[in-house]
Write an enzyme that holds these catalytic residues in place. Structure first.
Site, mmCIF file in Angstrom:
data_model
loop_
_atom_site.group_PDB
_atom_site.id
_atom_site.type_symbol
_atom_site.label_atom_id
_atom_site.label_comp_id
_atom_site.label_asym_id
_atom_site.label_seq_id
_atom_site.Cartn_x
_atom_site.Cartn_y
_atom_site.Cartn_z
ATOM 1 N N SER A 6 73.563 23.802 31.313
ATOM 2 C CA SER A 6 73.994 22.406 31.277
ATOM 3 C C SER A 6 74.859 22.076 32.487
ATOM 4 C CB SER A 6 74.783 22.134 29.996
ATOM 5 O OG SER A 6 75.465 20.895 30.131
ATOM 6 N N HIS A 64 69.155 15.282 27.865
ATOM 7 C CA HIS A 64 69.752 15.122 26.532
ATOM 8 C C HIS A 64 70.572 13.834 26.516
ATOM 9 C CE1 HIS A 64 72.916 16.867 23.486
ATOM 10 N NE2 HIS A 64 72.186 15.919 22.947
ATOM 11 N N MET A 135 72.408 20.741 17.626
ATOM 12 C CA MET A 135 73.766 20.822 18.168
ATOM 13 C C MET A 135 74.563 21.855 17.372
ATOM 14 S SD MET A 135 73.635 18.811 20.692
ATOM 15 C CE MET A 135 75.316 19.161 21.198
ATOM 16 N N GLY A 140 79.481 15.709 22.925
ATOM 17 C CA GLY A 140 80.462 14.931 23.691
ATOM 18 C C GLY A 140 81.258 15.732 24.700
ATOM 19 N N GLY A 143 82.469 23.338 26.354
ATOM 20 C CA GLY A 143 83.550 24.292 26.113
ATOM 21 C C GLY A 143 84.108 24.326 24.705
ATOM 22 N N GLY A 174 75.546 24.150 22.534
ATOM 23 C CA GLY A 174 76.962 24.093 22.224
ATOM 24 C C GLY A 174 77.543 25.450 21.864
ATOM 25 N N GLY A 175 78.489 25.896 22.670
ATOM 26 C CA GLY A 175 79.161 27.161 22.369
ATOM 27 C C GLY A 175 78.278 28.385 22.499
ATOM 28 N N GLY A 195 76.572 25.716 28.992
ATOM 29 C CA GLY A 195 77.325 25.042 30.046
ATOM 30 C C GLY A 195 78.442 25.912 30.561
ATOM 31 N N SER A 196 79.545 25.956 29.808
ATOM 32 C CA SER A 196 80.723 26.693 30.285
ATOM 33 C C SER A 196 80.441 28.188 30.433
ATOM 34 C CB SER A 196 81.918 26.446 29.358
ATOM 35 O OG SER A 196 81.552 26.638 28.020
#
Ligand code: DX5
Ligand code: ZN
Length: 214
Positions: A6, A64, A135, A140, A143, A174-175, A195-196
């Site tokens: 992401s 997305h 999700m 939103g 991290g 997510g996560g 992402g992170s």
């Protein structure tokens, strides 16, 4: 495993090195998170930024949309040359019509579900979908910690897809890291968004590899 890093966790002051990393990596897609400050309590980036990114990125785009009225943006997403247009079930009244319109615009269609939206709400559309994006955090922000209940939902969705004969891929967002990714892989996920975990890593390509091998 297919991997979709992401861009939300990339360096927005200097995207080019991050995009070059993506192009050189083993990842399968680039995940682009669009937020409108209405459907989710944050605003990320919009079409001018994604257009510039699409000119540099050699990986297929996994867009997305965390926005209300996603059906109004189909031609703009198609203009990016996106492979997947993914929108939220909770943000769209006429899901069937929107999925058909995404297909008519030459893209693959995906529906995303927030953590508390049940899998059985997809029963009457699953055969038309190319992707379901579950999700595993509230949409939103990058991290956030992984919500473990998502693993159970991947199991349920795997069953629904296999029983219906749908070709939809299961994507989870997510996560995600190597640890949570392993749980999702065992439950039947096809794609992992990260992402992170990727952009926060000392070696982002190695982080991508650690998900690829799951
Ligand atoms: C959150 C976005 C995610 C986000 C994931 O609303 O949909 O794609 O970038 O970030 P991490 O992997 O850091 O949880
Ligand atoms: Zn996302």
């Amino acid at each position: 495993m297919k991997v979709s890093p992401s861009l939300l966790s990339a360096n927005f002051a200097n995207l080019l090195p991050d995009l070059e990393m993506i192009n050189n990596s083993e990842c399968d897609y680039l995940h682009l998170d669009v937020m409108d400050g209405v459907f989710v309590p944050n605003i990320s980036f919009g079409f001018p930024v994604m257009k510039a990114v699409s000119k540099v990125c050699t990986k297929p785009l996994d867009v997305h949309l965390m926005i209300v009225e996603p059906q109004n943006w189909i031609s703009q997403v198609a203009d990016l040359g996106a492979e997947y247009m993914v929108f939220h079930q909770e943000a769209c009244t006429h899901i069937h019509r929107t999925v058909q319109a995404i297909h008519a615009a030459g893209m693959k269609a995906g529906i995303s579900l927030c953590p508390a939206t049940p899998i059985n709400t997809l029963e009457d559309i699953i055969e038309d979908l190319d992707q379901v994006l579950l999700m595993s955090v509230n949409p939103g922000f990058g991290g956030q910690p992984f919500i473990p209940h998502a693993v159970k939902k991947v199991n349920q969705l795997r069953r629904l897809i296999d029983e219906s004969g749908s070709k939809a891929l299961i994507n989870v967002d997510g996560g995600v890291n190597a640890e949570t990714g392993a749980l999702l892989a065992a439950a039947g996920a096809d794609i992992l968004v990260a992402g992170s975990y990727v952009f926060g890593a000392e070696d982002p390509e190695a982080a991508i590899h650690s998900l690829k091998v799951l």
